[in-house]
Design an enzyme around this catalytic site. Structure first.
Site, short mmCIF file in Angstrom:
data_model
loop_
_atom_site.label_atom_id
_atom_site.label_comp_id
_atom_site.label_asym_id
_atom_site.label_seq_id
_atom_site.Cartn_x
_atom_site.Cartn_y
_atom_site.Cartn_z
N ASN A 165 -13.21 -5.67 20.02
CA ASN A 165 -11.93 -6.79 20.08
C ASN A 165 -11.52 -6.57 21.24
OD1 ASN A 165 -11.20 -4.35 18.65
ND2 ASN A 165 -9.22 -5.98 17.66
N CYS A 298 -6.15 -6.06 14.76
CA CYS A 298 -5.84 -5.16 14.04
C CYS A 298 -4.76 -5.63 13.77
CB CYS A 298 -6.65 -4.13 13.66
SG CYS A 298 -5.46 -2.83 14.83
N GLU A 477 -4.03 8.36 15.93
CA GLU A 477 -4.00 8.53 16.80
C GLU A 477 -3.10 8.18 17.86
OE1 GLU A 477 -7.19 5.69 17.29
OE2 GLU A 477 -8.73 6.80 17.43
P1 NAD Z 1 -17.19 -3.55 12.31
O1 NAD Z 1 -17.04 -2.25 11.84
O2 NAD Z 1 -17.81 -4.81 11.64
O3 NAD Z 1 -17.41 -2.93 13.24
C1 NAD Z 1 -17.18 -2.02 14.07
C2 NAD Z 1 -18.25 -1.20 14.65
O4 NAD Z 1 -18.83 -0.34 13.61
C3 NAD Z 1 -19.63 -1.57 15.24
O5 NAD Z 1 -19.75 -1.01 16.93
C4 NAD Z 1 -20.38 -1.81 15.03
O6 NAD Z 1 -21.97 -2.30 15.17
C5 NAD Z 1 -20.82 -0.09 13.55
N1 NAD Z 1 -20.86 -0.50 12.48
C6 NAD Z 1 -21.09 -1.36 11.12
N2 NAD Z 1 -21.68 -0.57 10.27
C7 NAD Z 1 -22.04 0.89 10.86
C8 NAD Z 1 -22.59 1.48 10.25
N3 NAD Z 1 -22.76 1.05 8.24
N4 NAD Z 1 -22.65 2.71 10.11
C9 NAD Z 1 -21.70 2.98 11.34
N5 NAD Z 1 -21.52 1.62 12.45
C10 NAD Z 1 -21.76 0.85 11.70
O7 NAD Z 1 -15.73 -4.23 13.06
P2 NAD Z 1 -16.06 -5.89 13.69
O8 NAD Z 1 -15.99 -6.32 13.07
O9 NAD Z 1 -16.71 -4.74 15.25
O10 NAD Z 1 -14.00 -5.18 14.60
C11 NAD Z 1 -13.24 -5.86 13.55
C12 NAD Z 1 -12.48 -5.05 13.05
O11 NAD Z 1 -12.34 -3.59 13.29
C13 NAD Z 1 -11.54 -5.52 11.76
O12 NAD Z 1 -11.24 -5.24 10.45
C14 NAD Z 1 -10.18 -4.95 12.43
O13 NAD Z 1 -9.20 -5.05 11.54
C15 NAD Z 1 -10.26 -3.25 12.65
N6 NAD Z 1 -9.73 -2.96 13.84
C16 NAD Z 1 -8.84 -1.74 13.77
C17 NAD Z 1 -8.28 -1.04 14.77
C18 NAD Z 1 -7.03 -0.69 14.11
O14 NAD Z 1 -6.90 0.12 15.24
N7 NAD Z 1 -6.79 -0.35 13.46
C19 NAD Z 1 -8.63 -2.15 16.05
C20 NAD Z 1 -9.25 -2.52 15.49
C21 NAD Z 1 -9.70 -3.47 15.39
O1 6OD Z 2 -3.01 -0.03 20.97
C1 6OD Z 2 -3.69 0.88 20.87
O2 6OD Z 2 -3.41 1.72 20.84
C2 6OD Z 2 -4.56 0.51 19.71
N1 6OD Z 2 -5.12 1.43 19.69
C3 6OD Z 2 -4.77 -0.93 19.63
C4 6OD Z 2 -4.99 -1.54 18.59
C5 6OD Z 2 -5.45 -2.49 18.45
C6 6OD Z 2 -6.39 -3.08 16.79
O3 6OD Z 2 -7.10 -4.48 18.00
#
Ligand code: NAD
Ligand code: 6OD
Length: 496
Positions: A165, A298, A477
């Protein structure tokens, strides 16, 4: 400048892994990476097998013992600043690559993603110069005492797994502090957004980062390069941002070898809109919180709780704001909302649109797919959507959708607002909208999340602790908190 990546919509590029300072082409097993705005193929991406991942981890291990491991903090800090400068010098390439990979509006990526990619290197270049440890004078029976002091050492090879994202922003948010602390990294970017991670390899070389310090392997998650990387015994720590389910699988993988994990996971965030808010500012903020990056943030709000006296006015104004969003060519400055990342993700979000209907929601606006001219009609666009009338028990209210949608629900008093916000397995972020300062403090102290904004959303100071409570993550972080994850503390006790 010629680059190893695609910065043009009318081209298909062959991407490579980046290992030991070199782009490593592979003839085997390429997968297609599409431009979400048009559905057209932009990259053919190699999928790393276990041997490629092993090469990358071994290169990273060797680099720990090379010049990188011998540099002072000042030298590493100076190199990280050059990486930041290198990103800014290649701003247009990074911008084009990020927009092609994600479909997000160019104006958004130019304002947030790319500058933050550079800023992440600068903040941790600063941070490493002020990192301190504790010292104690200890009493001993002979009266002479002892001196205890702690030293920080890099953890070693860090496996970095990123989502799609905010690809460059989230990747550099991990790579910069890891390198500042003297670690080396193997990065597995999302299969949806492989380009800026690859382009960063060129910048690393230009900045003088020694070979093997920054490595990139491409591929998918489970049963692919993501899993090979997290299971590799040569990886000393894993930092992950993505879905809670994936984080759980990664935590299991990290248990073998008792390796530390940092997990930034999903959310189902609430905005709490009190009747005493400044409605103009609140509408502007909630509109961004719900619809920015097509709802794929997120920290974004999917649950909007509004105090009853302003419910009608708020709903009518948020509807108008949603209907002003302009989908289309992400490179066009008039475009304010891009597509979802993929057909599969659009299918998932549409399944929640259907579920909302089935659960009796009133659709205030949206609910389907917007009509766009070719080639954007083949992209993964979806209408910004607002519902009312959903019960708290609906899956639409409980599960993370990660799309441009929200449900508006009324509340009567502060306690009710807090209870609604906290009724979630997630605990990432809350935005409180009120002009009453005492109320802001009271509510902020009671919401069970890692990040609370008052009259703001996604306002960042990179020194502050960032992370989630409950199922939204483990660890923090930002600033010194990142440095704590990327170093190990060792104590030295000297008898005087
Ligand atoms: P995802 O978990 O599907 O994938 C993230 C990464 O993990 C990708 O590179 C994927 O290839 C890898 N991956 C998937 N399964 C794996 C496994 N079993 N072992 C190792 N790697 C694996 O997430 P997404 O769809 O790419 O992103 C969206 C999600 O990310 C949403 O749930 C969002 O809330 C979350 N997110 C959280 C934050 C935060 O800071 N908390 C920030 C951005 C996105
Ligand atoms: O701003 C940041 O440092 C951060 N980790 C943002 C995360 C956004 C989630 O989609």
């Amino acid at each position: 400048m010629a680059t190893a990546v695609n910065t043009r919509a009318d081209k298909v590029a062959h991407l490579s892994h980046f290992i030991d300072g070199r782009f490593v082409p592979t003839a085997r097993s390429h997968f297609e990476n599409r431009n979400p705005a048009t559905g057209a193929i932009v990259n053919l991406v190699p999928e790393a097998d276990p041997a490629v991942v092993d090469d990358a981890v071994k290169a990273a291990k060797r680099a720990l013992k090379g010049p990188w491991g011998k540099m002072s903090e000042q030298q590493r800090s100076a190199i990280l600043r050059k990486v930041a400068d290198g990103i800014m010098a290649r701003f247009d390439d990074f911008l084009a690559a990020e927009v092609l990979d994600t479909g997000k509006p160019k104006s958004l990526a130019a304002h947030i993603d790319i500058p933050r990619g550079a800023a992440n290197f600068n903040i941790f270049a600063d941070q490493v110069l002020t990192l301190s440890t504790e010292t104690f004078r200890t009493a001993t029976p002979d009266g002479a005492g002892a001196l205890n002091y702690a030293i920080r050492v890099p953890r070693g090879v860090i496996g970095v797994i990123c989502p799609w994202n905010l690809p460059l922003l989230l990747l550099t948010w991990k790579v910069a502090p890891a390198l500042a602390c003297g670690n080396t990294v193997v990065v597995k970017p999302s299969e949806e957004t492989p380009t800026t991670a690859t382009l960063l390899g060129e910048v690393m070389n230009e900045a003088g980062v020694p070979p093997g310090v920054y490595n990139v392997v491409h591929g998918f998650g489970g049963d692919s390069s993501g899993e090979y990387l997290t299971r590799h015994p040569g990886v000393d720590g894993i930092t992950f941002t993505g879905e809670t389910g994936t984080g759980t699988a990664i935590m299991r993988a990290a248990a073998d070898g008792v390796r530390p994990v940092s997990l930034e996971l999903g959310g189902k965030n609430a905005s709490l809109v009190f009747a005493d808010c400044d409605l103009d500012k609140t509408i502007e903020g909630v509109t961004r919180a719900v619809f920015a990056n097509c709802g794929q943030v997120c920290l974004g709000t999917e649950r909007v709780y509004v105090q009853r006296p302003i419910l009608a006015a708020f709903t009518q104004r948020l509807k108008a704001a949603a209907e002003r969003l302009q989908p289309g060519n992400p490179f066009d400055t008039a475009t304010t909302i891009g597509p979802l990342i993929s057909q599969a993700h659009r299918d998932k979000v549409l399944s929640y649109y259907a579920r909302a209907k089935a659960d009796g929601a009133e659709i205030v606006t949206g609910g389907g797919i917007p009509a766009l001219p070719s080639p954007y009609s083949s992209g993964f666009f979806i209408a910004p959507t607002i519902w009312t009338g959903l019960a708290e028990t609906s899956a639409v209210m409980r599960e993370e959708i990660f799309g441009p949608c929200c449900s508006i629900v009324p509340f009567d008093d502060e306690d009710a607002a807090i209870a609604l916000a906290n009724d979630s397995p997630y605990g990432l972020a809350t935005a409180i909208w009120t002009e009453n300062l005492a109320r802001a403090h009271r509510v902020a102290a009671q919401v069970e999340v890692g990040i609370t904004w008052v009259n703001a959303w996604f306002l960042r100071d990179l020194r502050t602790p960032f992370g989630g409570s409950k199922q939204s993550g483990i660890g923090r972080e930002g600033g010194v908190h990142s440095m704590e994850f990327y170093t190990e503390l060792r104590n030295v006790c000297i008898k005087l």
